[in-house]
Design a protein around this motif. Structure first.
Motif, PDB file in Angstrom:
ATOM      1  N   GLY A  86       2.050   9.176  -2.798  1.00 34.28           N
ATOM      2  CA  GLY A  86       3.495   8.775  -2.724  1.00 34.28           C
ATOM      3  C   GLY A  86       3.348   7.263  -2.473  1.00 34.28           C
ATOM      4  O   GLY A  86       2.333   6.675  -2.095  1.00 34.28           O
ATOM      5  N   ARG A  87       4.598   6.580  -2.303  1.00 33.30           N
ATOM      6  CA  ARG A  87       4.865   5.297  -2.012  1.00 33.30           C
ATOM      7  C   ARG A  87       4.299   5.201  -0.472  1.00 33.30           C
ATOM      8  O   ARG A  87       4.364   5.738   0.397  1.00 33.30           O
ATOM      9  N   LEU A  88       4.052   3.701  -0.096  1.00 39.42           N
ATOM     10  CA  LEU A  88       3.344   3.345   1.030  1.00 39.42           C
ATOM     11  C   LEU A  88       3.898   2.137   1.351  1.00 39.42           C
ATOM     12  O   LEU A  88       4.188   1.158   0.409  1.00 39.42           O
ATOM     13  N   ALA A  89       4.670   1.814   2.576  1.00 47.73           N
ATOM     14  CA  ALA A  89       5.120   0.619   3.050  1.00 47.73           C
ATOM     15  C   ALA A  89       3.955  -0.312   3.624  1.00 47.73           C
ATOM     16  O   ALA A  89       3.493   0.315   4.616  1.00 47.73           O
ATOM     17  N   VAL A  90       3.394  -1.243   2.892  1.00 45.54           N
ATOM     18  CA  VAL A  90       2.232  -1.672   3.291  1.00 45.54           C
ATOM     19  C   VAL A  90       2.469  -3.374   3.679  1.00 45.54           C
ATOM     20  O   VAL A  90       3.074  -4.080   2.903  1.00 45.54           O
ATOM     21  N   THR A  91       1.832  -3.537   4.615  1.00 44.11           N
ATOM     22  CA  THR A  91       2.008  -4.888   5.096  1.00 44.11           C
ATOM     23  C   THR A  91       0.556  -5.765   4.959  1.00 44.11           C
ATOM     24  O   THR A  91      -0.426  -5.036   5.758  1.00 44.11           O
ATOM     25  N   HIS A  92       0.478  -6.843   4.414  1.00 45.45           N
ATOM     26  CA  HIS A  92      -0.925  -7.351   3.977  1.00 45.45           C
ATOM     27  C   HIS A  92      -0.858  -8.766   4.830  1.00 45.45           C
ATOM     28  O   HIS A  92       0.081  -9.564   4.704  1.00 45.45           O
ATOM     29  N   VAL A  93      -1.957  -8.956   5.537  1.00 47.73           N
ATOM     30  CA  VAL A  93      -2.063 -10.242   6.114  1.00 47.73           C
ATOM     31  C   VAL A  93      -3.086 -10.815   5.446  1.00 47.73           C
ATOM     32  O   VAL A  93      -4.366 -10.591   5.678  1.00 47.73           O
ATOM     33  N   GLY A  94      -2.916 -11.840   4.581  1.00 52.09           N
ATOM     34  CA  GLY A  94      -3.882 -12.337   3.756  1.00 52.09           C
ATOM     35  C   GLY A  94      -3.357 -11.934   2.294  1.00 52.09           C
ATOM     36  O   GLY A  94      -3.284 -10.807   2.095  1.00 52.09           O
ATOM     37  N   GLY A  95      -3.374 -12.815   1.423  1.00 55.21           N
ATOM     38  CA  GLY A  95      -3.039 -12.671  -0.054  1.00 55.21           C
ATOM     39  C   GLY A  95      -3.835 -13.131  -1.043  1.00 55.21           C
ATOM     40  O   GLY A  95      -4.362 -12.322  -1.680  1.00 55.21           O
ATOM     41  N   ALA A  96      -4.146 -14.273  -0.963  1.00 54.64           N
ATOM     42  CA  ALA A  96      -5.064 -14.880  -2.087  1.00 54.64           C
ATOM     43  C   ALA A  96      -4.307 -14.535  -3.579  1.00 54.64           C
ATOM     44  O   ALA A  96      -3.454 -14.635  -3.613  1.00 54.64           O
ATOM     45  N   ALA A  97      -5.334 -13.981  -4.398  1.00 56.34           N
ATOM     46  CA  ALA A  97      -4.578 -13.456  -5.523  1.00 56.34           C
ATOM     47  C   ALA A  97      -4.172 -11.958  -5.594  1.00 56.34           C
ATOM     48  O   ALA A  97      -3.780 -11.557  -6.389  1.00 56.34           O
ATOM     49  N   MET A  98      -3.956 -11.429  -4.443  1.00 52.81           N
ATOM     50  CA  MET A  98      -3.140 -10.122  -4.085  1.00 52.81           C
ATOM     51  C   MET A  98      -3.978  -9.138  -4.722  1.00 52.81           C
ATOM     52  O   MET A  98      -3.230  -8.284  -5.336  1.00 52.81           O
ATOM     53  N   THR A  99      -5.213  -9.039  -4.942  1.00 53.63           N
ATOM     54  CA  THR A  99      -6.066  -7.904  -5.457  1.00 53.63           C
ATOM     55  C   THR A  99      -5.499  -6.708  -4.841  1.00 53.63           C
ATOM     56  O   THR A  99      -5.308  -5.815  -5.861  1.00 53.63           O
ATOM     57  N   LEU A 100      -5.234  -6.359  -3.677  1.00 57.08           N
ATOM     58  CA  LEU A 100      -5.014  -5.146  -3.131  1.00 57.08           C
ATOM     59  C   LEU A 100      -3.657  -4.707  -3.401  1.00 57.08           C
ATOM     60  O   LEU A 100      -3.097  -3.496  -3.656  1.00 57.08           O
ATOM     61  N   PRO A 101      -2.696  -5.684  -2.894  1.00 56.86           N
ATOM     62  CA  PRO A 101      -1.282  -5.363  -3.462  1.00 56.86           C
ATOM     63  C   PRO A 101      -1.007  -5.041  -5.030  1.00 56.86           C
ATOM     64  O   PRO A 101      -0.216  -3.950  -5.157  1.00 56.86           O
ATOM     65  N   ARG A 102      -1.654  -5.567  -5.546  1.00 56.45           N
ATOM     66  CA  ARG A 102      -1.666  -5.054  -7.153  1.00 56.45           C
ATOM     67  C   ARG A 102      -2.211  -3.620  -7.388  1.00 56.45           C
ATOM     68  O   ARG A 102      -1.906  -2.833  -8.139  1.00 56.45           O
ATOM     69  N   TYR A 103      -3.466  -3.342  -6.506  1.00 48.06           N
ATOM     70  CA  TYR A 103      -4.037  -1.806  -6.616  1.00 48.06           C
ATOM     71  C   TYR A 103      -2.750  -1.061  -6.308  1.00 48.06           C
ATOM     72  O   TYR A 103      -2.814  -0.161  -6.811  1.00 48.06           O
ATOM     73  N   VAL A 104      -2.432  -1.305  -4.968  1.00 45.03           N
ATOM     74  CA  VAL A 104      -1.444  -0.322  -4.502  1.00 45.03           C
ATOM     75  C   VAL A 104      -0.191  -0.062  -5.365  1.00 45.03           C
ATOM     76  O   VAL A 104       0.324   0.918  -5.680  1.00 45.03           O
ATOM     77  N   GLN A 105       0.188  -1.401  -5.967  1.00 43.98           N
ATOM     78  CA  GLN A 105       1.353  -1.109  -7.044  1.00 43.98           C
ATOM     79  C   GLN A 105       1.015  -0.198  -8.083  1.00 43.98           C
ATOM     80  O   GLN A 105       1.761   0.552  -8.707  1.00 43.98           O
ATOM     81  N   HIS A 106      -0.174  -0.172  -8.677  1.00 43.51           N
ATOM     82  CA  HIS A 106      -0.785   0.397  -9.675  1.00 43.51           C
ATOM     83  C   HIS A 106      -0.908   1.894  -9.502  1.00 43.51           C
ATOM     84  O   HIS A 106      -0.607   2.678 -10.365  1.00 43.51           O
ATOM     85  N   THR A 107      -1.343   2.219  -8.493  1.00 44.79           N
ATOM     86  CA  THR A 107      -1.856   3.413  -8.024  1.00 44.79           C
ATOM     87  C   THR A 107      -0.639   4.043  -7.140  1.00 44.79           C
ATOM     88  O   THR A 107      -0.580   5.440  -7.096  1.00 44.79           O
TER      89      THR A 107
END
Length: 265
Positions: free
Chosen positions: A50-71
């Motif tokens: 299910g969905r997760l409310a995720v706060t990322h400290v550090g972004g650069a190319a936003m690899t992990l935010p893209r992964y979370v959006q995909h999964t």
């Protein structure tokens, strides 16, 4: 200074101050080439669907935010990335996926998290570097107090830490984390646990018991041998330590090799 370079396979590496920070393949968000990013994703994958409310400290190319959006499509995510020029370049060259709920704020992580509401995040991911080192203000006891404040009661913090083989710096970071979120574990490649080289360790903390067995199974899927330590094993691996405070905190040790010797995986 940052550089954006696309390889023959269609993937893009973003380097900051000569060190690779992110790798993104626009057509394959699940392609995670850095070992520590695979470990971060493994912990996220161990959480209930299910969905997760995720706060990322550090972004650069936003690899992990893209992964979370995909999964976990539609997950609300906040990314604190102070380099606005880098974010603009990434948005232009590597657009975020359609339908995303990723908000990028041009703020340093410490001030950004401090401004968040209590219990506003299911997960906080700390993966921030300045001059190839984790900033000192993201290592202290007070910092982890702020992280704990914004987490839901069952929330998790995931932190990408880096250290020399003696692990004295990361031991103090872990002590600060455990003071506020006492259920902890750490993930690293086996040769890092064996003190063979400088490297990344992912620290995880929560107020509640962690899904250790599920995390261990997910980490076992990584292409490079990795281990999950917690409890007395983790205590033995790190040793006793006094937490950093805002008065004595210092950045993580710099990587010992020239940037040109870093390898993508």
């Amino acid at each position: 200074m940052f550089e954006v370079e696309t390889d023959a396979h269609g993937g893009t590496t973003v380097s900051v101050d000569g060190f690779p920070q992110s790798y993104v393949h626009p057509d394959d968000p699940e392609l995670l080439v850095f070992g520590y990013v695979q470990h971060l994703a493994a912990v996220l994958d161990a959480l209930p669907a299910g969905r997760l409310a995720v706060t990322h400290v550090g972004g650069a190319a936003m690899t992990l935010p893209r992964y979370v959006q995909h999964t976990r499509p539609g997950s609300p995510q906040v990314v604190f990335e102070p380099d606005a020029a880098l974010t603009d370049r990434v948005r232009r060259d590597l657009p975020l996926p359609r339908g995303h709920r990723i908000r990028v704020r041009p703020q340093p992580g410490r001030s950004g998290v401090t401004a968040l509401k209590d219990r506003s995040a299911d997960v906080v991911v700390v993966d921030a570097y300045a001059d190839s080192q984790v900033p000192a203000d993201l290592t202290s006891l007070e910092w982890f107090g702020e992280v704990a404040r914004v987490l839901q009661p069952e929330g998790l913090v995931l932190m990408n830490a880096a250290d020399e083989p003696d692990r004295r710096h990361v031991a103090r970071v872990h002590a600060g984390l455990a003071a506020h979120l006492p259920h902890t574990l750490a993930v690293a490649e086996v040769d890092i646990w064996k003190r063979r080289r400088f490297g990344n360790l992912v620290l995880v903390g929560s107020r509640q018991p962690l899904p250790l067995a599920t995390i261990t199974r997910q980490v076992a899927k990584a292409p490079f041998p990795s281990r999950v330590l917690n409890g007395t094993e983790l205590t033995r691996a790190l040793g006793s330590a006094v937490p950093f405070t805002d008065h004595d905190a210092r950045p993580s040790p710099p990587p010992p090799v020239p940037a040109g010797q870093w390898r993508l995986r």
